[in-house]
Every structure is written in structure tokens, then in C-alpha cells.
Write a protein that holds these residues in place. Structure first.
Motif, PDB file in Angstrom:
ATOM      1  N   ASN A 137       0.814  -1.220   0.000  1.00  0.00           N
ATOM      2  CA  ASN A 137       0.000   0.000   0.000  1.00  0.00           C
ATOM      3  C   ASN A 137       0.847   1.271   0.000  1.00  0.00           C
ATOM      4  OD1 ASN A 137      -2.403  -1.443   0.015  1.00  0.00           O
ATOM      5  ND2 ASN A 137      -2.522  -1.487   2.251  1.00  0.00           N
ATOM      6  N   ALA A 138       2.157   1.110  -0.093  1.00  0.00           N
ATOM      7  CA  ALA A 138       3.067   2.265  -0.042  1.00  0.00           C
ATOM      8  C   ALA A 138       3.891   2.365  -1.312  1.00  0.00           C
ATOM      9  CB  ALA A 138       4.000   2.138   1.164  1.00  0.00           C
ATOM     10  N   LYS A 139       4.197   3.582  -1.705  1.00  0.00           N
ATOM     11  CA  LYS A 139       5.202   3.815  -2.733  1.00  0.00           C
ATOM     12  C   LYS A 139       6.540   3.973  -2.020  1.00  0.00           C
ATOM     13  CE  LYS A 139       6.633   7.030  -6.399  1.00  0.00           C
ATOM     14  NZ  LYS A 139       7.008   5.966  -7.350  1.00  0.00           N
ATOM     15  N   ILE A 140       7.528   3.198  -2.435  1.00  0.00           N
ATOM     16  CA  ILE A 140       8.826   3.224  -1.769  1.00  0.00           C
ATOM     17  C   ILE A 140       9.684   4.304  -2.406  1.00  0.00           C
ATOM     18  CG2 ILE A 140      10.854   1.870  -1.155  1.00  0.00           C
ATOM     19  CD1 ILE A 140       9.142  -0.656  -1.510  1.00  0.00           C
ATOM     20  N   LEU A 141      10.182   5.211  -1.588  1.00  0.00           N
ATOM     21  CA  LEU A 141      10.999   6.331  -2.048  1.00  0.00           C
ATOM     22  C   LEU A 141      12.476   6.043  -1.784  1.00  0.00           C
ATOM     23  CD1 LEU A 141       8.823   9.199  -0.510  1.00  0.00           C
ATOM     24  CD2 LEU A 141       8.670   8.250  -2.834  1.00  0.00           C
ATOM     25  N   ALA A 142      13.348   6.820  -2.399  1.00  0.00           N
ATOM     26  CA  ALA A 142      14.773   6.725  -2.071  1.00  0.00           C
ATOM     27  C   ALA A 142      14.930   6.957  -0.573  1.00  0.00           C
ATOM     28  CB  ALA A 142      15.568   7.753  -2.860  1.00  0.00           C
ATOM     29  N   PRO A 143      15.688   6.084   0.125  1.00  0.00           N
ATOM     30  CA  PRO A 143      15.721   6.158   1.596  1.00  0.00           C
ATOM     31  C   PRO A 143      16.165   7.501   2.161  1.00  0.00           C
ATOM     32  CG  PRO A 143      16.591   4.058   0.870  1.00  0.00           C
ATOM     33  CD  PRO A 143      16.391   4.881  -0.365  1.00  0.00           C
ATOM     34  N   ILE A 144      17.177   8.111   1.570  1.00  0.00           N
ATOM     35  CA  ILE A 144      17.672   9.402   2.055  1.00  0.00           C
ATOM     36  C   ILE A 144      17.565  10.404   0.910  1.00  0.00           C
ATOM     37  CG2 ILE A 144      19.637  10.671   2.997  1.00  0.00           C
ATOM     38  CD1 ILE A 144      20.606   8.133   4.257  1.00  0.00           C
ATOM     39  N   PRO A 145      16.699  11.402   1.023  1.00  0.00           N
ATOM     40  CA  PRO A 145      16.467  12.306  -0.102  1.00  0.00           C
ATOM     41  C   PRO A 145      17.537  13.367  -0.290  1.00  0.00           C
ATOM     42  CG  PRO A 145      15.112  12.959   1.754  1.00  0.00           C
ATOM     43  CD  PRO A 145      15.817  11.691   2.173  1.00  0.00           C
ATOM     44  N   ASN A 146      18.241  13.704   0.769  1.00  0.00           N
ATOM     45  CA  ASN A 146      19.159  14.849   0.700  1.00  0.00           C
ATOM     46  C   ASN A 146      20.472  14.558   1.415  1.00  0.00           C
ATOM     47  OD1 ASN A 146      17.868  14.726   3.169  1.00  0.00           O
ATOM     48  ND2 ASN A 146      17.657  16.936   3.409  1.00  0.00           N
ATOM     49  N   PRO A 147      21.212  13.556   0.948  1.00  0.00           N
ATOM     50  CA  PRO A 147      22.504  13.264   1.579  1.00  0.00           C
ATOM     51  C   PRO A 147      23.492  14.401   1.335  1.00  0.00           C
ATOM     52  CG  PRO A 147      22.304  12.080  -0.483  1.00  0.00           C
ATOM     53  CD  PRO A 147      20.961  12.713  -0.236  1.00  0.00           C
ATOM     54  N   PRO A 148      24.428  14.602   2.265  1.00  0.00           N
ATOM     55  CA  PRO A 148      25.450  15.627   2.012  1.00  0.00           C
ATOM     56  C   PRO A 148      26.238  15.355   0.735  1.00  0.00           C
ATOM     57  CG  PRO A 148      25.488  14.924   4.317  1.00  0.00           C
ATOM     58  CD  PRO A 148      24.572  13.981   3.602  1.00  0.00           C
TER      59      PRO A 148
ATOM     60  N   PRO B 179      24.993  14.406  -8.238  1.00  0.00           N
ATOM     61  CA  PRO B 179      24.039  15.221  -7.478  1.00  0.00           C
ATOM     62  C   PRO B 179      22.955  14.372  -6.822  1.00  0.00           C
ATOM     63  CG  PRO B 179      23.646  15.439  -9.836  1.00  0.00           C
ATOM     64  CD  PRO B 179      24.913  14.654  -9.688  1.00  0.00           C
ATOM     65  N   ARG B 180      22.412  14.880  -5.733  1.00  0.00           N
ATOM     66  CA  ARG B 180      21.373  14.135  -5.017  1.00  0.00           C
ATOM     67  C   ARG B 180      20.089  14.038  -5.829  1.00  0.00           C
ATOM     68  NH1 ARG B 180      20.780  18.603  -0.218  1.00  0.00           N
ATOM     69  NH2 ARG B 180      19.538  20.145  -1.327  1.00  0.00           N
ATOM     70  N   THR B 181      19.922  14.885  -6.851  1.00  0.00           N
ATOM     71  CA  THR B 181      18.734  14.818  -7.702  1.00  0.00           C
ATOM     72  C   THR B 181      18.734  13.574  -8.584  1.00  0.00           C
ATOM     73  OG1 THR B 181      19.872  16.299  -9.252  1.00  0.00           O
ATOM     74  CG2 THR B 181      18.270  17.287  -7.761  1.00  0.00           C
ATOM     75  N   THR B 182      19.835  12.831  -8.620  1.00  0.00           N
ATOM     76  CA  THR B 182      19.839  11.555  -9.336  1.00  0.00           C
ATOM     77  C   THR B 182      19.084  10.480  -8.571  1.00  0.00           C
ATOM     78  OG1 THR B 182      21.932  10.901  -8.292  1.00  0.00           O
ATOM     79  CG2 THR B 182      22.076  11.998 -10.434  1.00  0.00           C
ATOM     80  N   LEU B 183      18.934  10.641  -7.261  1.00  0.00           N
ATOM     81  CA  LEU B 183      18.389   9.579  -6.423  1.00  0.00           C
ATOM     82  C   LEU B 183      16.933   9.285  -6.784  1.00  0.00           C
ATOM     83  CD1 LEU B 183      19.938  10.546  -2.980  1.00  0.00           C
ATOM     84  CD2 LEU B 183      20.761   8.839  -4.626  1.00  0.00           C
ATOM     85  N   ASN B 184      16.599   8.001  -6.745  1.00  0.00           N
ATOM     86  CA  ASN B 184      15.322   7.519  -7.238  1.00  0.00           C
ATOM     87  C   ASN B 184      14.973   6.272  -6.437  1.00  0.00           C
ATOM     88  OD1 ASN B 184      13.111   7.231  -8.914  1.00  0.00           O
ATOM     89  ND2 ASN B 184      14.269   6.669 -10.741  1.00  0.00           N
TER      90      ASN B 184
ATOM     91  N   GLY C   2      24.998  10.513   6.788  1.00  0.00           N
ATOM     92  CA  GLY C   2      24.075  10.489   5.658  1.00  0.00           C
ATOM     93  C   GLY C   2      24.741  10.423   4.315  1.00  0.00           C
ATOM     94  N   ASP C   3      26.073  10.533   4.252  1.00  0.00           N
ATOM     95  CA  ASP C   3      26.758  10.355   2.972  1.00  0.00           C
ATOM     96  C   ASP C   3      26.491   8.966   2.415  1.00  0.00           C
ATOM     97  OD1 ASP C   3      27.900  12.869   2.850  1.00  0.00           O
ATOM     98  OD2 ASP C   3      29.902  12.232   3.468  1.00  0.00           O
ATOM     99  N   ILE C   4      26.339   8.897   1.103  1.00  0.00           N
ATOM    100  CA  ILE C   4      26.177   7.629   0.397  1.00  0.00           C
ATOM    101  C   ILE C   4      27.451   7.355  -0.386  1.00  0.00           C
ATOM    102  CG2 ILE C   4      24.896   6.407  -1.408  1.00  0.00           C
ATOM    103  CD1 ILE C   4      22.476   8.209  -0.670  1.00  0.00           C
ATOM    104  N   ILE C   5      28.037   6.174  -0.185  1.00  0.00           N
ATOM    105  CA  ILE C   5      29.210   5.751  -0.947  1.00  0.00           C
ATOM    106  C   ILE C   5      28.837   4.486  -1.693  1.00  0.00           C
ATOM    107  CG2 ILE C   5      31.628   5.060  -0.882  1.00  0.00           C
ATOM    108  CD1 ILE C   5      31.815   6.441   1.880  1.00  0.00           C
ATOM    109  N   SER C   6      28.784   4.568  -3.012  1.00  0.00           N
ATOM    110  CA  SER C   6      28.470   3.399  -3.820  1.00  0.00           C
ATOM    111  C   SER C   6      29.785   2.787  -4.295  1.00  0.00           C
ATOM    112  CB  SER C   6      27.582   3.792  -5.001  1.00  0.00           C
ATOM    113  OG  SER C   6      26.895   2.676  -5.501  1.00  0.00           O
TER     114      SER C   6
END
Length: 287
Positions: free
Chosen positions: A67-78, A108-113, A242-246
Motif C-alpha cells: 500500500n506504499a510507494k517506496i521512495l529513495a531512503p535518504i532524499p538529501n545526503p550531504p 548530485p542528489r537529484t539523481t536519487l530515485n 548520511g553520505d552515500i558511498i556506492s
């Protein structure tokens, strides 16, 4: 623990995931009496998570995940930091030697999906490619940290698709624009905390396109391992909560393949990392 961000009945929230059900922020407040914050970043990294986790048995997990739409876990990482050529098998298929220090690109964080969302690609891109990756979420800020202490800074993990426009990459002779388009970084589906992943260097990882396996590897094939990645990066830049390292992708991408089959409009991508979760996204080309 698995912690995600969701859209439920048009309202954004976050919460814990268990057995295809969610204990939302609102339920956590009601059941525990702890006035957790609106922001998932504040909840995760400013002490609230540690306060709430001991109250987990009180939670009902009353909302169905379906019943939920799953969003990117962290919308605004540093920062969102991606490593290149960090898998032995991927470097080998590109006739390269893996670099001994992290070769990185900041996107950029705007890539997150999120999962089950479209990867939206402008029609001028002709060579769209996928990259399954294990992403680290930094939970404690650090600078110049030693390898032996580096894992203490890792809050959790998620799957990450480092989508890349290979023709743009070849044209620019660098990665920034090729990986920087909005929606080009599906991730999640949620954050799995580090205590649930005792050995992040032994996780199966796969990519399927329209049901056909394209990547089939293991995080054991990482050349620079996670403690070294965190340590080496911290000697370049301050890592923040909150940094994301891929951490790079294994063999099986279309880059530099003579008979490459790049992504097309309508292609369905399924990525899965053992114990972490699955991403499912559809490619949409737009004018």
C-alpha cells in the motif's frame, strides 16, 4: 533493521520494514510515546533511532508494504560518492588494472530515485547502461580514520543502480554528466542496518534486464574493500552523517562491448543484492 521512506495515501513518511509490513513514523510515535522528528536523516543520525529501537516489540507493523510507494531512503545526503573500476572482474573485462586508490565521481542528489519508479532518460542519450552496486550509508562523521575503525562509521547498506550514459561518458572523457541525470540513481529499497550484515564482502548481486541475467557476481570481488574505501576517502574529504558511498560494479555492463545491447524504452531492470533487497525500475526515454 530495515528502515525506509514511503509515500502512503499521498503523505510522505518513514518507518521500519518487517515481513512486507511497515511500522510508520506515526505508529512509532503512538506506540512508544517518543516524538521522533519529521526528517528521516534526523531520526537515523541524531540519536532518535537508538532511542526507538529498544521499543520495537511494541510496534504492530500495521501498514502493508504493497500500500506504499517506496521512495529513495535518504532524499538529501550531504554527498553521493561513486567508485569506478573497483571490481576485479569488471576491471578485467575492460582490460584495466583496478586502481589501488578509489577512483570516484560525485553525483548530485537529484539523481536519487526509488524502486518501482521510472529511470527517465533524454532521447539524445544513445547508450544507456546499468551498474548494480552495494552502497554504504555513513552514520558517524569522520576524517582521517584508520581502516581498523572505519566500519564503526557505517550505519547500513542499500542497493544502488549507478545508471550511466556511455556515449556522454565517451564524449566528455569523464563521468560527471554521464551519471548526473535526474533519476539515474535508483537506490534502496530501504537501508539495512550494519548489524544485520555481518559480512558485507560476501553478498551475491545480480542484474536482470527483461528477465535476462546481465550481471551475476559477489561483493567478494571488490578490489578495495569497505574499510579501506572509508579510510581512504576520509583522508581526502570529511565524511558526514548520511553520505552515500556506492562501491563499484562487477562485470556484465555494456561498456566497451563490441555487441553491446544498451537499455531501451520500456526495459525492465531488476537488481538484487543478497540480504539487502531488490530494485525494480523501468526505463523511459523522453524528448
Amino acid at each position: 533493521m530495515k528502515i525506509g521512506r514511503f509515500l502512503i495515501s499521498g503523505k510522505e513518511t518513514y518507518g521500519f520494514v518487517k515481513d512486507d509490513h511497515i511500522a510508520t513514523k506515526e505508529e512509532i510515535i503512538t506506540k512508544t510515546g517518543i516524538p521522533i522528528p519529521l526528517s528521516i536523516k534526523e531520526f537515523l543520525f541524531d540519536g532518535w533511532y537508538n532511542e526507538v529501537i529498544s521499543q520495537n516489540p511494541k510496534l504492530d507493523y500495521s501498514v502493508k508494504l504493497s500500500n506504499a510507494k517506496i521512495l529513495a531512503p535518504i532524499p538529501n545526503p550531504p554527498k553521493v560518492i561513486c567508485l569506478a573500476f573497483n571490481y576485479v572482474d569488471h576491471a578485467k573485462e575492460q582490460n584495466l588494472t583496478p586502481p589501488t586508490d578509489p577512483a570516484i565521481v560525485l553525483i548530485p542528489r537529484t539523481t536519487l530515485n526509488g524502486t518501482n519508479s521510472d529511470i527517465v532518460c533524454p532521447s539524445f542519450v544513445k547508450q544507456l547502461d546499468y551498474e548494480v552496486e552495494l552502497a554504504i550509508i555513513i552514520g558517524e562523521g569522520c576524517k582521517n580514520i584508520d581502516e581498523k575503525d572505519a566500519m564503526n562509521t557505517v550505519f547500513g547498506y542499500m542497493a544502488f543502480n549507478d545508471v550511466s550514459a556511455r556515449d556522454i561518458q565517451a564524449q566528455d572523457k569523464q563521468f560527471g554528466r554521464a551519471k548526473g541525470f535526474d533519476t539515474f540513481a535508483p537506490c534502496g529499497p530501504w537501508i539495512t542496518t550494519s548489524d544485520e550484515i555481518p559480512d558485507p564482502q560476501n553478498l551475491k548481486m545480480t542484474t536482470k534486464v527483461n528477465g535476462v541475467v546481465r550481471q551475476n557476481s559477489n561483493t567478494a570481488n571488490m578490489f578495495i574493500k569497505i574499510p579501506s574505501i572509508v579510510s581512504k576517502l576520509s583522508k581526502v574529504m570529511t565524511l558526514e552523517k548520511g553520505d552515500i558511498i556506492s562501491t563499484g560494479t562487477p562485470a556484465g555492463v555494456m561498456l566497451n562491448k563490441p555487441n553491446a545491447v544498451f537499455l531501451k524504452d520500456g526495459d525492465k531492470i531488476e537488481m538484487e543484492i543478497e540480504k539487502i533487497g531488490r530494485l525494480e525500475n523501468t526505463v523511459r526515454f523522453v524528448q
